[in-house]
Design an enzyme around this catalytic site. Structure first.
Site, PDB file in Angstrom:
ATOM      1  N   SER A 234       0.803  -1.224   0.000  1.00  0.00           N
ATOM      2  CA  SER A 234       0.000   0.000   0.000  1.00  0.00           C
ATOM      3  C   SER A 234       0.834   1.271   0.000  1.00  0.00           C
ATOM      4  O   SER A 234       0.294   2.356  -0.210  1.00  0.00           O
ATOM      5  CB  SER A 234      -0.908   0.014   1.234  1.00  0.00           C
ATOM      6  OG  SER A 234      -0.127   0.047   2.422  1.00  0.00           O
ATOM      7  N   CYS A 235       2.138   1.162   0.224  1.00  0.00           N
ATOM      8  CA  CYS A 235       2.951   2.365   0.417  1.00  0.00           C
ATOM      9  C   CYS A 235       3.803   2.740  -0.800  1.00  0.00           C
ATOM     10  O   CYS A 235       3.622   3.809  -1.377  1.00  0.00           O
ATOM     11  CB  CYS A 235       3.846   2.197   1.640  1.00  0.00           C
ATOM     12  SG  CYS A 235       2.941   2.118   3.202  1.00  0.00           S
ATOM     13  N   LEU A 236       4.740   1.857  -1.177  1.00  0.00           N
ATOM     14  CA  LEU A 236       5.686   2.251  -2.220  1.00  0.00           C
ATOM     15  C   LEU A 236       4.999   2.598  -3.542  1.00  0.00           C
ATOM     16  O   LEU A 236       5.284   3.661  -4.108  1.00  0.00           O
ATOM     17  CB  LEU A 236       6.744   1.168  -2.431  1.00  0.00           C
ATOM     18  CG  LEU A 236       7.634   0.822  -1.229  1.00  0.00           C
ATOM     19  CD1 LEU A 236       8.794  -0.071  -1.671  1.00  0.00           C
ATOM     20  CD2 LEU A 236       8.176   2.063  -0.538  1.00  0.00           C
TER      21      LEU A 236
ATOM     22  N   LYS B 105       1.921   3.600  -4.212  1.00  0.00           N
ATOM     23  CA  LYS B 105       1.084   4.788  -4.069  1.00  0.00           C
ATOM     24  C   LYS B 105       1.911   6.040  -3.831  1.00  0.00           C
ATOM     25  O   LYS B 105       1.634   7.107  -4.402  1.00  0.00           O
ATOM     26  CB  LYS B 105       0.099   4.574  -2.908  1.00  0.00           C
ATOM     27  CG  LYS B 105      -0.857   5.735  -2.659  1.00  0.00           C
ATOM     28  CD  LYS B 105      -1.927   5.349  -1.662  1.00  0.00           C
ATOM     29  CE  LYS B 105      -1.398   5.175  -0.267  1.00  0.00           C
ATOM     30  NZ  LYS B 105      -0.995   6.465   0.351  1.00  0.00           N
ATOM     31  N   ASP B 106       2.958   5.919  -3.013  1.00  0.00           N
ATOM     32  CA  ASP B 106       3.745   7.100  -2.665  1.00  0.00           C
ATOM     33  C   ASP B 106       4.624   7.561  -3.822  1.00  0.00           C
ATOM     34  O   ASP B 106       4.812   8.766  -4.029  1.00  0.00           O
ATOM     35  CB  ASP B 106       4.583   6.824  -1.423  1.00  0.00           C
ATOM     36  CG  ASP B 106       3.720   6.657  -0.177  1.00  0.00           C
ATOM     37  OD1 ASP B 106       2.500   6.874  -0.287  1.00  0.00           O
ATOM     38  OD2 ASP B 106       4.260   6.305   0.883  1.00  0.00           O
TER      39      ASP B 106
END
Length: 436
Positions: A271-273, A275-276
């Protein structure tokens, strides 16, 4: 302190029980009544190492859950916003959940409260969108009547509880009221480096951290692809040499933490890399400062599943009518999160080329592939690999270390395509690894 946490997902729930473990009284707010009921009963609605034990210890005591945001805010002096910020089609983040939460919090806000954004948001979101929404909903003055700040999370799924309880750093940003409240929240985190700055910088630290990790993965995969094209170059050996650099090694025996991101593989997910990187790239486009390296990072990552499928197709001489077993649906081990997992583009491409696909994951169930025709979910590893022409390893689950032993018992030995380079090539009869 009395603290409210808005959102009971991975970040909110771990934050809430983690703060309770450090002695605070925490109420977690979520719109999902069933989730709230499970939490209050001491049952974790997500798979996360150590979470069940913390819930069992604190549920109903220092930690409770509710759907009533008004009462939760009224009873707390610090309110953390931990709601989702999903990607839009253009890569920018959708802050509608953050804005909606800020409006609800603002309606119940009282003088002396501090509102802290822990959701991952691009720089400027806390100072502008959140502060404006809170001000309009409350009629109070930011920085005077109430504090506003940012406190990004640095939690790795699968070890999020340990990351929260024993962090390598705490980053806080905001006005004086918010900073004072946050220093008190983290007062018991002794010996942990505290980075105190403004909200925009705090928000940027989160993106810079994840962008660095994403860049490391795609950088190594570019080297892996080049090495494979040149021939005679084993990227695992290349990076083993790179890891010995004093910039990457710690003073203690073993590798520095950063080294695990400099490994060839089938790409990052979660969910992080993804999307960020997309959000920061979109932000650069919006302000006329394009981030070309990050554009390339995302492009390389998007191509990695195809590289893995190409290896399978080449080694088998075609995929039509072949049976291929995909091991791992979660984007990484020790979590049930399948968001942006490279397993799914691999599965789609295998099916598009005519392969029959069997999948296995120790914790992700059949529902993850329920809408995928021609894909069979197996709950037993031995059953999943039996009769396969090829086995493609996607997720570094510890259980898959047993694969060489299982395959040794089979009469027909399948090709093993190692998408994470976790097996020794000599441990199986037929081996192909990405970047090798």
């Amino acid at each position: 302190m009395r603290i409210a946490v808005v959102g009971a997902g991975y970040v909110g729930l771990v934050t809430g029980v983690g703060l309770a473990e450090h002695g605070h009284h925490v109420v977690c707010v979520d719109v999902d009544a069933a989730r709230v009921e499970a939490i209050n009963a001491g049952r974790a609605p997500i798979v996360e190492a150590g979470l069940d034990e913390l819930l069992a210890r604190h549920a109903g005591e220092r930690f409770t859950a509710t759907t009533d945001i008004v009462d939760a805010v009224a009873a707390s002096s610090v309110i953390f916003v931990c709601v989702g910020t999903p990607s839009r089609p253009d890569g920018s983040i959708d802050t509608s959940f953050v804005q909606a939460a800020a409006a609800e919090v603002g309606a119940a806000l009282r003088p002396g409260h501090s509102v802290i954004v822990k959701s991952t948001v691009v720089p400027g979101t806390t100072d502008e969108l959140v502060t404006a929404t809170l001000t309009e909903a409350s009629g109070l003055r930011p920085g005077e009547d109430f504090g506003v700040g940012a406190n990004p999370e640095f939690l790795t799924e699968g070890q999020a509880v340990a990351d929260f309880l024993y962090p390598d750093r705490v980053v806080i940003g905001g006005d004086d009221l918010a900073l004072s409240a946050l220093r008190e929240v983290y007062a018991e985190f002794t010996g942990v480096p505290l980075v105190q700055t403004n909200a925009r910088t705090a928000e940027m630290i989160k993106y810079a951290s994840n962008a660095m990790l994403a860049t490391a993965i795609s950088f190594t995969n570019e080297l892996a692809n080049l090495g494979a094209a040149l021939g005679g170059v084993d990227t695992t050996e290349v990076m083993r040499g790179v890891h010995l650099s004093r910039y990457l090694t710690s003073h203690a025996p073993g590798r520095a933490g950063l080294a695990s991101f400099f490994e060839a593989g089938c790409g990052y997910g979660g969910s992080c890399l993804p999307k960020d990187v997309a959000a920061l790239t979109a932000l650069g486009d919006q302000v006329g400062s394009p981030l070309r390296v990050l554009q390339a990072v995302a492009a390389v990552n998007d191509d990695q599943p195809s590289r893995l499928v190409d290896i399978v197709e080449h080694e088998l001489g075609g995929l039509a009518g072949r049976r291929v077993t995909v091991l791992g649906l979660a984007f990484k081990p020790d979590t049930d999160d399948t968001r942006c997992s490279p397993a799914f583009p691999v599965i789609r491409q295998l099916r598009d080329k005519g392969a029959d696909v069997v999948v296995h994951d120790p914790v992700v169930g059949a529902e993850a592939v329920a809408d995928s025709p021609g894909v069979t979910h197996s709950t037993h590893l031995a059953v999943a690999v039996k009769g396969a022409d090829a086995v493609v390893l996607i997720t570094k689950w510890e259980q898959y270390q047993a694969l060489p032993g299982l395959l040794a018992e089979l009469d027909a030995k399948p090709l093993v395509v190692d998408g994470r380079r976790v097996l020794e090539a000599s441990s199986v009869a037929r081996y192909a690894g990405i970047g090798r």
